[in-house]
Design a protein around this motif. Structure first.
Motif, PDB file in Angstrom:
ATOM      1  N   SER A 628      27.768 -37.083  13.449  1.00 38.99           N
ATOM      2  CA  SER A 628      26.525 -36.973  14.224  1.00 38.99           C
ATOM      3  C   SER A 628      25.424 -37.926  13.748  1.00 38.99           C
ATOM      4  CB  SER A 628      26.003 -35.535  14.151  1.00 38.99           C
ATOM      5  OG  SER A 628      25.732 -35.181  12.803  1.00 38.99           O
ATOM      6  N   LEU A 629      25.723 -38.723  12.748  1.00 39.25           N
ATOM      7  CA  LEU A 629      24.707 -39.616  12.180  1.00 39.25           C
ATOM      8  C   LEU A 629      24.425 -40.795  13.110  1.00 39.25           C
ATOM      9  CD1 LEU A 629      22.963 -40.618   9.758  1.00 39.25           C
ATOM     10  CD2 LEU A 629      25.029 -41.762   8.910  1.00 39.25           C
ATOM     11  N   ASP A 630      23.166 -40.984  13.462  1.00 38.24           N
ATOM     12  CA  ASP A 630      22.762 -42.167  14.225  1.00 38.24           C
ATOM     13  C   ASP A 630      22.290 -43.219  13.211  1.00 38.24           C
ATOM     14  OD1 ASP A 630      21.777 -44.116  15.908  1.00 38.24           O
ATOM     15  OD2 ASP A 630      20.519 -42.750  17.095  1.00 38.24           O
ATOM     16  N   TRP A 631      23.264 -43.913  12.604  1.00 38.47           N
ATOM     17  CA  TRP A 631      22.938 -44.803  11.504  1.00 38.47           C
ATOM     18  C   TRP A 631      22.112 -46.008  11.935  1.00 38.47           C
ATOM     19  CZ3 TRP A 631      21.918 -44.768   6.776  1.00 38.47           C
ATOM     20  CH2 TRP A 631      21.854 -45.956   6.020  1.00 38.47           C
ATOM     21  N   ALA A 632      22.401 -46.570  13.086  1.00 40.49           N
ATOM     22  CA  ALA A 632      21.649 -47.741  13.542  1.00 40.49           C
ATOM     23  C   ALA A 632      20.160 -47.413  13.641  1.00 40.49           C
ATOM     24  CB  ALA A 632      22.184 -48.216  14.883  1.00 40.49           C
ATOM     25  N   LYS A 633      19.839 -46.238  14.119  1.00 43.24           N
ATOM     26  CA  LYS A 633      18.436 -45.819  14.245  1.00 43.24           C
ATOM     27  C   LYS A 633      17.816 -45.577  12.873  1.00 43.24           C
ATOM     28  CE  LYS A 633      15.660 -41.895  15.884  1.00 43.24           C
ATOM     29  NZ  LYS A 633      15.454 -41.297  14.551  1.00 43.24           N
ATOM     30  N   GLU A 634      18.527 -44.837  12.020  1.00 39.79           N
ATOM     31  CA  GLU A 634      17.963 -44.493  10.711  1.00 39.79           C
ATOM     32  C   GLU A 634      17.752 -45.739   9.847  1.00 39.79           C
ATOM     33  OE1 GLU A 634      16.749 -41.773  10.289  1.00 39.79           O
ATOM     34  OE2 GLU A 634      17.826 -40.355  11.542  1.00 39.79           O
ATOM     35  N   ALA A 635      18.660 -46.713   9.935  1.00 40.77           N
ATOM     36  CA  ALA A 635      18.568 -47.908   9.082  1.00 40.77           C
ATOM     37  C   ALA A 635      17.464 -48.856   9.526  1.00 40.77           C
ATOM     38  CB  ALA A 635      19.901 -48.640   9.074  1.00 40.77           C
ATOM     39  N   THR A 636      17.092 -48.819  10.798  1.00 47.53           N
ATOM     40  CA  THR A 636      16.084 -49.758  11.296  1.00 47.53           C
ATOM     41  C   THR A 636      14.688 -49.142  11.396  1.00 47.53           C
ATOM     42  OG1 THR A 636      16.764 -49.197  13.555  1.00 47.53           O
ATOM     43  CG2 THR A 636      17.727 -51.171  12.562  1.00 47.53           C
ATOM     44  N   SER A 637      14.610 -47.884  11.833  1.00 49.92           N
ATOM     45  CA  SER A 637      13.282 -47.293  12.036  1.00 49.92           C
ATOM     46  C   SER A 637      13.164 -45.863  11.514  1.00 49.92           C
ATOM     47  CB  SER A 637      12.928 -47.303  13.529  1.00 49.92           C
ATOM     48  OG  SER A 637      13.901 -46.575  14.274  1.00 49.92           O
ATOM     49  N   GLY A 638      14.242 -45.344  10.957  1.00 48.91           N
ATOM     50  CA  GLY A 638      14.215 -43.975  10.477  1.00 48.91           C
ATOM     51  C   GLY A 638      14.036 -43.870   8.978  1.00 48.91           C
ATOM     52  N   TYR A 639      14.595 -42.828   8.391  1.00 44.22           N
ATOM     53  CA  TYR A 639      14.359 -42.559   6.966  1.00 44.22           C
ATOM     54  C   TYR A 639      14.981 -43.603   6.045  1.00 44.22           C
ATOM     55  CZ  TYR A 639      19.090 -40.433   7.085  1.00 44.22           C
ATOM     56  OH  TYR A 639      20.433 -40.200   7.238  1.00 44.22           O
ATOM     57  N   ARG A 644      11.116 -48.133   3.179  1.00 45.88           N
ATOM     58  CA  ARG A 644      10.964 -46.743   2.761  1.00 45.88           C
ATOM     59  C   ARG A 644      11.299 -46.648   1.276  1.00 45.88           C
ATOM     60  NH1 ARG A 644      11.137 -42.094   5.948  1.00 45.88           N
ATOM     61  NH2 ARG A 644      10.446 -40.330   4.678  1.00 45.88           N
ATOM     62  N   LEU A 645      10.343 -46.196   0.484  1.00 47.38           N
ATOM     63  CA  LEU A 645      10.538 -46.149  -0.963  1.00 47.38           C
ATOM     64  C   LEU A 645      10.732 -44.743  -1.506  1.00 47.38           C
ATOM     65  CD1 LEU A 645       7.994 -48.840  -2.183  1.00 47.38           C
ATOM     66  CD2 LEU A 645      10.451 -49.064  -1.857  1.00 47.38           C
ATOM     67  N   THR A 646      10.692 -43.747  -0.650  1.00 47.35           N
ATOM     68  CA  THR A 646      10.931 -42.388  -1.099  1.00 47.35           C
ATOM     69  C   THR A 646      11.778 -41.673  -0.060  1.00 47.35           C
ATOM     70  OG1 THR A 646       9.883 -40.344  -1.868  1.00 47.35           O
ATOM     71  CG2 THR A 646       8.800 -41.510  -0.066  1.00 47.35           C
ATOM     72  N   TYR A 647      12.707 -40.842  -0.517  1.00 50.99           N
ATOM     73  CA  TYR A 647      13.651 -40.157   0.365  1.00 50.99           C
ATOM     74  C   TYR A 647      13.667 -38.664   0.067  1.00 50.99           C
ATOM     75  CZ  TYR A 647      16.193 -44.364   2.015  1.00 50.99           C
ATOM     76  OH  TYR A 647      16.556 -45.549   2.616  1.00 50.99           O
ATOM     77  N   LYS A 648      13.926 -37.881   1.094  1.00 52.74           N
ATOM     78  CA  LYS A 648      14.278 -36.490   0.867  1.00 52.74           C
ATOM     79  C   LYS A 648      15.711 -36.460   0.347  1.00 52.74           C
ATOM     80  CE  LYS A 648      11.303 -34.729   4.569  1.00 52.74           C
ATOM     81  NZ  LYS A 648      11.270 -34.023   5.877  1.00 52.74           N
ATOM     82  N   GLU A 649      16.004 -35.513  -0.508  1.00 53.52           N
ATOM     83  CA  GLU A 649      17.317 -35.489  -1.152  1.00 53.52           C
ATOM     84  C   GLU A 649      18.477 -35.419  -0.159  1.00 53.52           C
ATOM     85  OE1 GLU A 649      17.803 -33.087  -4.666  1.00 53.52           O
ATOM     86  OE2 GLU A 649      15.643 -33.157  -5.083  1.00 53.52           O
TER      87      GLU A 649
END
Length: 686
Positions: A628-639, A644-649
């Motif tokens: 279910s991962l939308d990787w293209a979205k997350e890598a360009t404009s998501g988390y 992005r220098l900080t992430y939720k675990e």
């Protein structure tokens, strides 16, 4: 009255003598008549005029002598004040050198760093290390491949990781963990990184942790990386004070690097982990519980780490290892512990400590985010400086150092100043007080002692204030979206045959603004002598997978005389698959030209691969999450976007899971590729 009487007697005696002499001579031979003699009154008046003239002359001479003496005294006073001023500045630097562990415990403070100049070859230390690692690799490849190998059949397999901020760091951890879990990582000789991937590689090796433990450590630290604390501010100040002592040019990369050190270096994953993040180095061990990477890799547990940066403008490629820093094109290399020192004509001219690993990471990944401006608070930094200098320890040290330097001062001036200092040093911050209070406290002290002490106080204050103002100037640039460079003392300065001979400093930036993948750094031997058997190119770019990155690799290879087996006649459909598949292997059919096998692994969601393994219980935890991962979205404009220098675990674990899944599912393909290469060696084919 006595003086006039003596004058009269002298005149009378003089006249009597003249009369007697005249009488004697007159009886001997005839002489012309003498002019009439003056009367005693006239003689006395004349002598008085002469005495007055002499008095005036003496008065003029005396006045000139006094003026000259006063002038000399004023000059001496100014000289004394200047000396005291210099002593106060010297005392401040000496205090820093005495109290900063980076300087006081520098293991190379008595060593001169020498430039190694000439065509590229491995450092002797690296060659010895490779010989030791080879033995480990030999056994590991036999286990991994399930077949015995002759010494000459052992493959050199190297990893090259691209940049991409924290996304690249997490992706690097995923590939490393998957390779280790499959028994493949011990088959690897070298890991080379750019930008964000260096954050993972460097902090993993420096931590001394196994990869699963390190993953937990890194993700925990990433989730709290932007929380400022007084302790983190102190670490930043400590590093900047070291630079101040050795007059090294500061830049915003210092602040960025200190954030990276505070974020990813140290000994545990808690918010305040100790004061040690700024004491982690590639080559120097300052604290026994913080071994350098030279010490960490000595066991050959880790592949050899190579980190990279490029020179601003020329884009010359610099490589950083635990043993050496250098540039192949410029043909200059120095011991890593000497990087940052001032050099002239091939030798270091100061004994500055090694640049911290945090600062190095700032150079390697200097494309920054605007997020950092929330991390650095000016008041916290100022408080960090005051915590060091507004202390009795600092004042006492400065006072003692100044007084020792006054040994040549004349008495009673020296005693006066000494007594005053002994009194005011007990009032803690007198030398850093505001001018009004300082004048009031020193009012009872007579000049010139008061003027000299004021000069000392101003020198102490100005040295501390200059540190504050330099840091404040850096803070204004934090958060800039543009590329910021690191300004470093040039170790090629003064070398007759170097193109950089006249440049006192050089500027280095993130390699990601040059080659996207550090191909050259993955080729450790001179390329005309030997190339690796297999190079893995791990690509963490957000949306340029495939053709764009592969074309960049080809250009980089061509400029460095490296031949890669990438087909020039590939169709657009084939090129499209390069950016969609978890693994593409490029092998050459032209056995006349030695070239490595290239294994290209982009950080992509390979839907075909996930679907293929969705019913495999071994990978159920992966496929359920990744489907279910939308990787293209997350890598360009998501988390997972680059800035992005900080992430939720949970998000960080997903990024690790993606690349770990990709390499684990390709292990059999990798194993078979290695076997094919060994069989080709047996047939005498490269």
């Amino acid at each position: 009255m006595m003086s006039k009487t003596k004058t009269k007697v002298s005149v009378y005696l003089f006249l009597l003598c003249c009369t007697c002499m005249y009488s004697v001579v007159a009886f001997s031979w005839p002489l012309p008549p003498l002019p009439p003699l003056p009367s005693p009154t006239e003689v006395i008046e004349k002598v008085g005029e002469v005495v007055q003239d002499v008095g005036k002359k003496a008065e003029e001479v005396g006045k000139g002598a006094v003026d000259k003496i006063l002038s000399i005294a004023t000059g001496e006073l100014e000289k004394i004040k200047n000396t005291a001023h210099a002593l106060a500045l010297h005392a401040t630097k000496l205090f820093i050198k005495t109290t900063q562990l980076a300087i006081a415990k520098n293991p190379h403070k008595d060593h001169v760093a020498h430039v190694r100049q000439g065509p590229y070859d491995l450092a002797q230390e690296e060659r010895r290390w490779r010989d030791a690692r080879f033995q480990k690799i030999w056994k590991a490849q036999e286990r991994f491949l399930g077949m015995p190998l002759a010494k000459e059949e052992v493959l050199e397999v190297n990893f090259a990781f691209s940049g991409g901020g924290a996304r690249a760091a997490l992706g690097t951890i995923g590939f490393l963990e998957g390779a280790q879990e499959a028994g493949f990582l011990d088959c690897v000789m070298t890991t080379a990184g750019i930008s964000g991937s260096t954050w993972a590689l460097a902090s993993w090796i420096s931590s001394g942790l196994d990869i699963p433990q390190f993953r937990e450590f890194f993700i925990k630290r990433l989730s709290i990386s932007l929380i400022p604390t007084p302790l983190r501010a102190k670490n930043t100040v400590d590093n900047l004070l070291v630079k101040f002592c050795y007059e090294q040019p500061p830049s915003v990369v210092d602040l960025y690097g200190n954030w990276l050190a505070n974020a990813f270096l140290g000994k545990n994953s808690t918010l305040d982990f100790g004061v040690d993040a700024n004491l982690v180095y590639l080559a120097s061990t300052v604290k026994n519980d913080l071994p350098s990477q030279v010490d960490r890799i000595a066991t050959t547990k880790y592949p050899f780490p190579v980190y990279t940066a490029i020179q601003e403008g020329s884009h010359e490629f610099f490589e950083f290892t635990p043993f050496e820093v250098g540039c192949r094109k410029l043909e200059v290399y120095i011991p890593t512990w000497g990087f940052g020192r001032k050099f002239n004509n091939g030798h270091s001219v100061d004994n500055a400590p090694e640049q911290s690993l945090g600062y190095m990471l700032g150079i390697f990944g200097s494309a920054f985010s605007t997020t950092l401006n929330t991390y650095y608070d000016e008041s916290a930094i100022t408080q960090g400086i005051d915590a060091i200098f507004k202390t009795p320890e600092y004042i006492d040290f400065v006072s003692k150092t100044i007084l020792e330097g006054l040994s040549d001062f004349p008495e009673p001036l020296r005693s006066n100043i000494t007594a005053t200092f002994k009194n005011i040093s007990t009032t803690s911050t007198i030398l850093l007080s505001d001018d009004v209070r300082l004048h009031k406290e020193l009012a009872p002290i007579p000049d010139p002692a008061r003027s000299i002490i004021m000069s000392m106080a101003n020198a102490v204050k100005s040295s501390v204030e200059s540190i504050k103002s330099d840091i404040k100037a850096l803070l204004k640039d934090v958060g800039s979206a543009r590329v910021l460079d690191a300004v470093i003392n040039n170790f090629a300065f003064g070398l007759p045959r170097s193109t950089l001979a006249n440049d006192k400093t050089i500027k280095l930036i993130d390699t990601g603004f040059g080659p996207q993948i550090p191909l050259l750094a993955a080729c450790r031997e001179p390329v005309h002598k030997r190339l690796p058997d297999i190079i893995f190119a791990f690509d963490f770019s957000p949306a340029e997978h495939g053709e764009t990155i592969i074309n960049g690799l080809m250009r980089d290879a061509e400029s460095n005389d490296i031949h890669l087996p990438i087909p020039s006649d590939a169709t657009n459909e084939v090129k499209k698959l390069w950016g969609e598949r978890a693994l593409t292997i490029f092998k050459s059919e032209n056995h006349e030209v030695p070239m490595p096998i290239l294994c290209y692994m982009p950080q992509v969601k390979d839907t075909t691969l996930i679907t293929h393994h969705k019913n495999d219980s071994t990978y159920a935890s992966y496929t359920n999450k990744l489907m279910s991962l939308d990787w293209a979205k997350e890598a360009t404009s998501g988390y997972a976007n680059t800035f992005r220098l900080t992430y939720k675990e949970p998000d960080a674990n997903t990024v690790v899971m993606l690349t770990k899944f990709n390499i684990l599912t390709q292990i059999e393909v990798i194993r078979n590729t290695m076997k094919e290469r060994i069989l080709a060696k047996r047939r005498g084919v490269q």
